[in-house]
Scaffold this motif. Structure first.
Motif, mmCIF file in Angstrom:
data_model
loop_
_atom_site.group_PDB
_atom_site.id
_atom_site.type_symbol
_atom_site.label_atom_id
_atom_site.label_comp_id
_atom_site.label_asym_id
_atom_site.label_seq_id
_atom_site.Cartn_x
_atom_site.Cartn_y
_atom_site.Cartn_z
ATOM 1 N N MET A 1 -14.413 25.021 -14.575
ATOM 2 C CA MET A 1 -13.859 23.817 -13.992
ATOM 3 C C MET A 1 -12.440 24.110 -13.521
ATOM 4 O O MET A 1 -11.648 24.702 -14.234
ATOM 5 C CB MET A 1 -13.866 22.706 -15.031
ATOM 6 N N TYR A 2 -12.148 23.705 -12.316
ATOM 7 C CA TYR A 2 -10.802 23.807 -11.763
ATOM 8 C C TYR A 2 -10.112 22.464 -11.973
ATOM 9 O O TYR A 2 -10.747 21.415 -11.902
ATOM 10 C CB TYR A 2 -10.851 24.111 -10.265
ATOM 11 N N ARG A 3 -8.828 22.491 -12.220
ATOM 12 C CA ARG A 3 -8.043 21.260 -12.349
ATOM 13 C C ARG A 3 -6.864 21.351 -11.392
ATOM 14 O O ARG A 3 -6.102 22.313 -11.425
ATOM 15 C CB ARG A 3 -7.561 21.058 -13.775
ATOM 16 N N TYR A 4 -6.743 20.356 -10.555
ATOM 17 C CA TYR A 4 -5.668 20.287 -9.574
ATOM 18 C C TYR A 4 -4.785 19.083 -9.857
ATOM 19 O O TYR A 4 -5.255 18.065 -10.376
ATOM 20 C CB TYR A 4 -6.233 20.121 -8.154
ATOM 21 N N MET A 5 -3.535 19.182 -9.495
ATOM 22 C CA MET A 5 -2.643 18.036 -9.450
ATOM 23 C C MET A 5 -2.601 17.610 -7.986
ATOM 24 O O MET A 5 -2.228 18.409 -7.116
ATOM 25 C CB MET A 5 -1.238 18.390 -9.945
ATOM 26 N N LEU A 6 -3.045 16.394 -7.705
ATOM 27 C CA LEU A 6 -3.039 15.846 -6.350
ATOM 28 C C LEU A 6 -1.881 14.867 -6.204
ATOM 29 O O LEU A 6 -1.635 14.061 -7.100
ATOM 30 C CB LEU A 6 -4.310 15.049 -6.069
ATOM 31 N N THR A 7 -1.220 14.925 -5.094
ATOM 32 C CA THR A 7 -0.223 13.923 -4.735
ATOM 33 C C THR A 7 -0.703 13.309 -3.431
ATOM 34 O O THR A 7 -1.040 14.028 -2.490
ATOM 35 C CB THR A 7 1.160 14.560 -4.531
ATOM 36 N N PHE A 8 -0.756 11.973 -3.405
ATOM 37 C CA PHE A 8 -1.237 11.316 -2.203
ATOM 38 C C PHE A 8 -0.564 9.965 -2.029
ATOM 39 O O PHE A 8 -0.030 9.389 -2.973
ATOM 40 C CB PHE A 8 -2.763 11.161 -2.228
ATOM 41 N N SER A 9 -0.598 9.477 -0.801
ATOM 42 C CA SER A 9 -0.104 8.130 -0.513
ATOM 43 C C SER A 9 -1.315 7.240 -0.288
ATOM 44 O O SER A 9 -2.413 7.705 0.029
ATOM 45 C CB SER A 9 0.800 8.131 0.720
ATOM 46 N N HIS A 10 -1.101 5.945 -0.466
ATOM 47 C CA HIS A 10 -2.140 4.960 -0.190
ATOM 48 C C HIS A 10 -1.470 3.619 0.031
ATOM 49 O O HIS A 10 -0.300 3.426 -0.304
ATOM 50 C CB HIS A 10 -3.168 4.893 -1.335
ATOM 51 N N THR A 11 -2.205 2.696 0.614
ATOM 52 C CA THR A 11 -1.660 1.377 0.900
ATOM 53 C C THR A 11 -1.919 0.452 -0.283
ATOM 54 O O THR A 11 -3.066 0.306 -0.715
ATOM 55 C CB THR A 11 -2.285 0.797 2.180
ATOM 56 N N ALA A 12 -0.867 -0.174 -0.784
ATOM 57 C CA ALA A 12 -0.985 -1.100 -1.915
ATOM 58 C C ALA A 12 -1.477 -2.458 -1.412
ATOM 59 O O ALA A 12 -1.506 -2.726 -0.209
ATOM 60 C CB ALA A 12 0.358 -1.250 -2.607
ATOM 61 N N ALA A 13 -1.854 -3.314 -2.341
ATOM 62 C CA ALA A 13 -2.378 -4.643 -1.998
ATOM 63 C C ALA A 13 -1.384 -5.472 -1.189
ATOM 64 O O ALA A 13 -1.781 -6.269 -0.340
ATOM 65 C CB ALA A 13 -2.767 -5.383 -3.270
ATOM 66 N N ASN A 14 -0.085 -5.270 -1.428
ATOM 67 C CA ASN A 14 0.927 -6.045 -0.694
ATOM 68 C C ASN A 14 1.286 -5.416 0.656
ATOM 69 O O ASN A 14 2.186 -5.880 1.345
ATOM 70 C CB ASN A 14 2.190 -6.226 -1.540
ATOM 71 N N GLY A 15 0.596 -4.330 1.021
ATOM 72 C CA GLY A 15 0.828 -3.682 2.311
ATOM 73 C C GLY A 15 1.832 -2.555 2.292
ATOM 74 O O GLY A 15 1.998 -1.859 3.290
ATOM 75 N N SER A 16 2.514 -2.358 1.163
ATOM 76 C CA SER A 16 3.485 -1.264 1.082
ATOM 77 C C SER A 16 2.755 0.059 0.849
ATOM 78 O O SER A 16 1.592 0.093 0.478
ATOM 79 C CB SER A 16 4.476 -1.521 -0.050
ATOM 80 N N THR A 17 3.464 1.132 1.088
ATOM 81 C CA THR A 17 2.914 2.463 0.842
ATOM 82 C C THR A 17 3.321 2.913 -0.552
ATOM 83 O O THR A 17 4.503 2.876 -0.893
ATOM 84 C CB THR A 17 3.425 3.467 1.884
ATOM 85 N N ASP A 18 2.329 3.297 -1.348
ATOM 86 C CA ASP A 18 2.578 3.822 -2.687
ATOM 87 C C ASP A 18 2.259 5.314 -2.707
ATOM 88 O O ASP A 18 1.447 5.793 -1.913
ATOM 89 C CB ASP A 18 1.701 3.123 -3.723
ATOM 90 N N PHE A 19 2.886 6.023 -3.628
ATOM 91 C CA PHE A 19 2.626 7.440 -3.834
ATOM 92 C C PHE A 19 2.107 7.619 -5.249
ATOM 93 O O PHE A 19 2.637 7.027 -6.191
ATOM 94 C CB PHE A 19 3.904 8.260 -3.616
ATOM 95 N N THR A 20 1.056 8.412 -5.383
ATOM 96 C CA THR A 20 0.411 8.611 -6.676
ATOM 97 C C THR A 20 0.140 10.089 -6.879
ATOM 98 O O THR A 20 -0.162 10.813 -5.936
ATOM 99 C CB THR A 20 -0.919 7.831 -6.740
ATOM 100 N N ALA A 21 0.252 10.525 -8.124
ATOM 101 C CA ALA A 21 -0.142 11.887 -8.502
ATOM 102 C C ALA A 21 -1.146 11.751 -9.630
ATOM 103 O O ALA A 21 -1.000 10.903 -10.515
ATOM 104 C CB ALA A 21 1.065 12.695 -8.950
ATOM 105 N N LEU A 22 -2.189 12.545 -9.584
ATOM 106 C CA LEU A 22 -3.187 12.510 -10.644
ATOM 107 C C LEU A 22 -3.863 13.860 -10.794
ATOM 108 O O LEU A 22 -3.815 14.700 -9.904
ATOM 109 C CB LEU A 22 -4.219 11.397 -10.412
#
Length: 68
Positions: free
Chosen positions: A1-22
Motif C-alpha cells: 500500500m502506498y500512502r500519499y499526502m494530498l493537498t488540494f483546494s475545493h469550494t466551500a458551502a459559502n462559496g469560498s475556496t478552502d485548502f485541505t491536506a489529507l
C-alpha cells in the motif's frame, strides 16, 4: 500500500475556496495525469466541491519483496 499526502483546494458551502491536506492510501503509485483525475473524482464523490489537486507527496512506499 502506498500512502500519499494530498493537498488540494475545493469550494466551500459559502462559496469560498478552502485548502485541505489529507492522507490518501492507494494500492498503486500515482504515476500519470489519469491517476490524478481518478483521485479528483474520488474526492468529488466524498463530498468535496470542485476539488483541484495542488500537490502530492509519497510518504510510505509499498514494501519491496526481499530477494530469495
Amino acid at each position: 500500500m502506498y500512502r500519499y499526502m494530498l493537498t488540494f483546494s475545493h469550494t466551500a458551502a459559502n462559496g469560498s475556496t478552502d485548502f485541505t491536506a489529507l492522507e490518501y492510501p492507494t494500492a498503486r503509485p500515482i504515476s500519470s495525469v489519469e491517476d490524478i483525475q481518478l483521485i479528483t473524482t474520488h474526492l468529488h464523490n466524498q463530498g468535496y466541491t470542485e476539488p483541484f489537486i495542488i500537490a502530492f507527496s509519497l510518504f510510505t512506499p509499498a514494501p519491496t519483496q526481499a530477494a530469495s
